[in-house]
Motif scaffolding. Structure first.
Motif, PDB file in Angstrom:
ATOM      1  N   ALA A  82      43.744  36.229  28.912  1.00 10.47           N
ATOM      2  CA  ALA A  82      44.978  36.352  29.691  1.00 10.47           C
ATOM      3  C   ALA A  82      44.935  35.571  31.004  1.00 10.47           C
ATOM      4  CB  ALA A  82      45.263  37.826  29.975  1.00 10.47           C
ATOM      5  N   ARG A  83      44.106  34.531  31.067  1.00  7.74           N
ATOM      6  CA  ARG A  83      43.965  33.807  32.342  1.00  7.74           C
ATOM      7  C   ARG A  83      45.259  33.152  32.805  1.00  7.74           C
ATOM      8  NH1 ARG A  83      40.608  31.367  28.611  1.00  7.74           N
ATOM      9  NH2 ARG A  83      41.207  29.284  27.962  1.00  7.74           N
ATOM     10  N   TRP A  84      46.078  32.669  31.861  1.00  4.24           N
ATOM     11  CA  TRP A  84      47.350  32.063  32.264  1.00  4.24           C
ATOM     12  C   TRP A  84      48.304  33.122  32.809  1.00  4.24           C
ATOM     13  CZ3 TRP A  84      47.924  27.121  33.126  1.00  4.24           C
ATOM     14  CH2 TRP A  84      47.078  26.226  32.483  1.00  4.24           C
ATOM     15  N   LEU A  85      48.297  34.270  32.202  1.00  7.44           N
ATOM     16  CA  LEU A  85      49.143  35.369  32.661  1.00  7.44           C
ATOM     17  C   LEU A  85      48.664  35.890  34.017  1.00  7.44           C
ATOM     18  CD1 LEU A  85      51.619  36.994  31.866  1.00  7.44           C
ATOM     19  CD2 LEU A  85      50.119  38.546  30.624  1.00  7.44           C
ATOM     20  N   SER A  86      47.374  35.948  34.188  1.00  4.16           N
ATOM     21  CA  SER A  86      46.811  36.337  35.475  1.00  4.16           C
ATOM     22  C   SER A  86      47.184  35.311  36.548  1.00  4.16           C
ATOM     23  CB  SER A  86      45.289  36.475  35.371  1.00  4.16           C
ATOM     24  OG  SER A  86      44.757  37.014  36.537  1.00  4.16           O
ATOM     25  N   TRP A 152      46.664  42.525  27.130  1.00  7.79           N
ATOM     26  CA  TRP A 152      46.596  41.268  26.390  1.00  7.79           C
ATOM     27  C   TRP A 152      45.617  41.416  25.236  1.00  7.79           C
ATOM     28  CZ3 TRP A 152      49.946  37.488  27.174  1.00  7.79           C
ATOM     29  CH2 TRP A 152      49.721  36.269  26.541  1.00  7.79           C
ATOM     30  N   PRO A 153      45.950  40.885  24.056  1.00  7.56           N
ATOM     31  CA  PRO A 153      45.021  40.973  22.917  1.00  7.56           C
ATOM     32  C   PRO A 153      43.656  40.391  23.280  1.00  7.56           C
ATOM     33  CG  PRO A 153      47.142  40.143  22.201  1.00  7.56           C
ATOM     34  CD  PRO A 153      47.194  40.207  23.705  1.00  7.56           C
ATOM     35  N   GLY A 154      42.637  41.108  22.959  1.00  6.13           N
ATOM     36  CA  GLY A 154      41.282  40.653  23.243  1.00  6.13           C
ATOM     37  C   GLY A 154      40.748  41.103  24.586  1.00  6.13           C
ATOM     38  N   TYR A 155      41.615  41.674  25.428  1.00  8.66           N
ATOM     39  CA  TYR A 155      41.153  42.127  26.745  1.00  8.66           C
ATOM     40  C   TYR A 155      40.617  43.547  26.621  1.00  8.66           C
ATOM     41  CZ  TYR A 155      41.040  43.309  31.666  1.00  8.66           C
ATOM     42  OH  TYR A 155      40.627  43.702  32.914  1.00  8.66           O
ATOM     43  N   VAL A 156      39.437  43.777  27.127  1.00  8.27           N
ATOM     44  CA  VAL A 156      38.849  45.103  27.131  1.00  8.27           C
ATOM     45  C   VAL A 156      38.684  45.509  28.582  1.00  8.27           C
ATOM     46  CG1 VAL A 156      36.869  46.495  26.464  1.00  8.27           C
ATOM     47  CG2 VAL A 156      37.628  44.618  24.993  1.00  8.27           C
ATOM     48  N   PHE A 157      39.450  46.519  28.956  1.00  6.14           N
ATOM     49  CA  PHE A 157      39.440  46.988  30.346  1.00  6.14           C
ATOM     50  C   PHE A 157      38.252  47.921  30.544  1.00  6.14           C
ATOM     51  CE2 PHE A 157      41.394  49.758  33.741  1.00  6.14           C
ATOM     52  CZ  PHE A 157      41.309  48.805  34.736  1.00  6.14           C
TER      53      PHE A 157
END
Length: 163
Positions: A82-86, A152-157
């Motif tokens: 999600a770097r672009w969204l961030s 975001w898919p693939g993001y693990v908080f």
């Protein structure tokens, strides 16, 4: 560094949510009230309330973009999905500071000096309200983007325990 990204992202989300809610409340509650005041009453009350509003809004308006920028940098460093969204979150949050310097700083100073002619005050308050609405929309968009980063898919908080 992923844990640091999580912490920064969480606080970015929290601050943007606080700021969006506070800006929305200001626009929905205070601005309509200000518009009902006669110019002399507005200018009499402004010195009392403006510093309080500034002391409340300045720190969160300044800190939210810093955290969002740090989160975006960490997202790129960690190659987060999600770097672009961030980055979009950071851009939107940073634009709030630019809008302050573009319009609000000068206008708020004019209000504090009673430098706007009484006949022109209603129009300037309407213009102030329109700029404020833009700021609210941008802040809400930044807040929504910061939420989306966490889902975001693939993001693990970190706080989900799913690492």
């Amino acid at each position: 560094m992923i844990i640091v990204f999580d912490v920064f992202q969480f606080f970015t989300l929290a601050l943007l949510g606080l700021l969006a809610g506070a800006l929305w409340a200001e626009g929905a509650l205070l601005v309509p009230y200000w518009k009902t005041l006669k110019p002399d009453e507005f200018y009499r009350l402004h010195p009392e309330y403006a510093p309080r509003l500034f002391r409340f809004f300045a720190p969160i308006t300044a800190l939210a973009p810093v955290l969002a920028l740090a989160s975006a940098c960490l997202a790129w460093y960690n190659q987060a999905e999600a770097r672009w969204l961030s980055s979009l979150t950071a851009l939107l949050a940073t634009s709030l500071v630019f809008i302050y310097f573009l319009y609000f700083k000068k206008t708020n100073l004019a209000f504090s000096r009673a430098a706007i002619a009484p006949v022109d005050l209603p129009g300037e308050l309407n213009r102030w309200h329109n700029w404020h609405r833009l700021r609210v929309v941008i802040c809400i968009l930044a807040f929504v983007c910061s939420i989306a980063v966490l889902f975001w898919p693939g993001y693990v908080f970190l706080f989900t325990g799913n690492e």
